[in-house]
Design a protein around this motif. Structure first.
Motif, PDB file in Angstrom:
ATOM      1  N   GLY A  55      47.683  34.455  42.685  1.00  0.00           N
ATOM      2  CA  GLY A  55      48.269  34.979  44.084  1.00  0.00           C
ATOM      3  C   GLY A  55      47.906  36.332  44.355  1.00  0.00           C
ATOM      4  O   GLY A  55      47.576  36.614  45.131  1.00  0.00           O
ATOM      5  N   LEU A  56      47.419  37.481  43.344  1.00  0.00           N
ATOM      6  CA  LEU A  56      47.087  38.621  43.148  1.00  0.00           C
ATOM      7  C   LEU A  56      45.812  38.372  43.988  1.00  0.00           C
ATOM      8  O   LEU A  56      45.773  38.938  45.186  1.00  0.00           O
ATOM      9  CB  LEU A  56      47.120  39.677  42.307  1.00  0.00           C
TER      10      LEU A  56
ATOM     11  N   ARG B  57      46.041  37.295  47.336  1.00  0.00           N
ATOM     12  CA  ARG B  57      45.556  38.157  48.503  1.00  0.00           C
ATOM     13  C   ARG B  57      44.561  39.247  48.811  1.00  0.00           C
ATOM     14  O   ARG B  57      44.175  39.389  49.828  1.00  0.00           O
ATOM     15  CB  ARG B  57      46.928  39.107  48.116  1.00  0.00           C
ATOM     16  N   ILE B  58      44.272  39.908  47.768  1.00  0.00           N
ATOM     17  CA  ILE B  58      42.852  41.047  47.468  1.00  0.00           C
ATOM     18  C   ILE B  58      41.811  39.904  48.575  1.00  0.00           C
ATOM     19  O   ILE B  58      40.876  40.401  49.673  1.00  0.00           O
ATOM     20  CB  ILE B  58      42.543  41.253  46.545  1.00  0.00           C
TER      21      ILE B  58
ATOM     22  N   GLY C  25      41.983  37.769  50.720  1.00  0.00           N
ATOM     23  CA  GLY C  25      42.251  37.592  51.677  1.00  0.00           C
ATOM     24  C   GLY C  25      42.493  38.892  52.832  1.00  0.00           C
ATOM     25  O   GLY C  25      42.680  39.350  54.136  1.00  0.00           O
TER      26      GLY C  25
ATOM     27  N   ALA D 197      43.642  41.607  51.512  1.00  0.00           N
ATOM     28  CA  ALA D 197      44.692  42.678  51.730  1.00  0.00           C
ATOM     29  C   ALA D 197      44.026  44.608  50.915  1.00  0.00           C
ATOM     30  O   ALA D 197      43.655  44.829  49.440  1.00  0.00           O
ATOM     31  CB  ALA D 197      46.239  42.262  50.399  1.00  0.00           C
ATOM     32  N   TYR D 198      45.111  45.477  51.543  1.00  0.00           N
ATOM     33  CA  TYR D 198      44.786  46.595  50.900  1.00  0.00           C
ATOM     34  C   TYR D 198      43.131  47.213  51.016  1.00  0.00           C
ATOM     35  O   TYR D 198      42.438  46.377  51.349  1.00  0.00           O
ATOM     36  CB  TYR D 198      44.591  46.475  49.359  1.00  0.00           C
TER      37      TYR D 198
END
Length: 213
Positions: free
Chosen positions: A171-172, A175-176, A178, A180-181
């Motif tokens: 999941g992380l 997100r990355i 995608g 994120a951050y």
């Protein structure tokens, strides 16, 4: 692997130069005193030990005009930078460490490039899957823990922990990937540290003899 070394190196690095109480204050702001061994005594001991080992450089700073003893400020050395990134990469990849090690790495994950972080996390998933494959040669989770008596609950716990760890890591990664951050080289990252003198709402409020040194 101990989380305290990575936490202290990373906290000093984020400030450039920091005294022990700043490091303690930052780590309490993160709640690290609750989920790791980053207690005041451990933090001050780590700072002094790493200065002796050459990964931190200690500067004695004159006392303020308000009085009080001189404080020691710490700065990360070239050897400290090398060790910091080595520990960070190892902590993101490791699957067989306490959760505080991974938690510490997540606090500094933005210091690495996005693509590298994804690669390290994929290695973590692969290591978890390899461990699970080896274990399930002798233990079949679908048959339930009772097949081994109550001792089977131990294996059941570890297999379940591995499965949830792999799921969380995937999941992380998603997100990355995608977007994120903000990672290294992408712009100004979020820095979750307190400015000097900023009040910490999560501080324990318990003083330690190292706070003034």
């Amino acid at each position: 692997m101990s989380a305290i070394r990575l936490l202290v190196l990373g906290a000093v690095r984020q400030h450039g130069r920091a005294h022990g109480y700043q490091v303690r204050n930052d780590l309490e702001y993160w709640g690290a005193h609750e989920w790791s061994n980053a207690k005041p005594g451990s933090i001050y001991h780590a700072l002094k030990q790493m200065a002796k080992q050459g990964v931190l450089l200690a500067h004695e700073v004159a006392p303020s005009t308000a009085g009080g003893p001189p404080r020691t400020e710490y700065e990360i050395t070239a050897a400290g930078h090398e060790e910091y990134f080595k520990l960070l990469r190892e902590s993101l990849t490791a699957y067989d460490q306490n959760v505080d090690v991974l938690s510490a790495a997540l606090g500094f994950v933005l210091d690495l490039p996005r693509a590298e972080v994804v690669g390290l996390l994929r290695r973590r998933v692969a290591a978890i899957e390899a461990w699970r494959d080896a274990v399930t040669e002798h233990y079949v989770p679908e048959a339930g823990p009772e097949q081994l008596g109550h001792i089977g609950e131990i294996m059941n716990l570890w297999v379940h922990t591995a499965d949830t760890g792999a799921e969380w890591t995937r999941g992380l990664i998603a997100r990355i990937e995608g977007g994120a951050y903000t990672f290294a080289g992408e712009g100004e990252p979020f820095v979750g540290v307190l400015a000097d003198g900023e009040e910490n709402p999560y501080a324990t409020g318990v003083t330690h003899e190292g706070d003034l040194s």
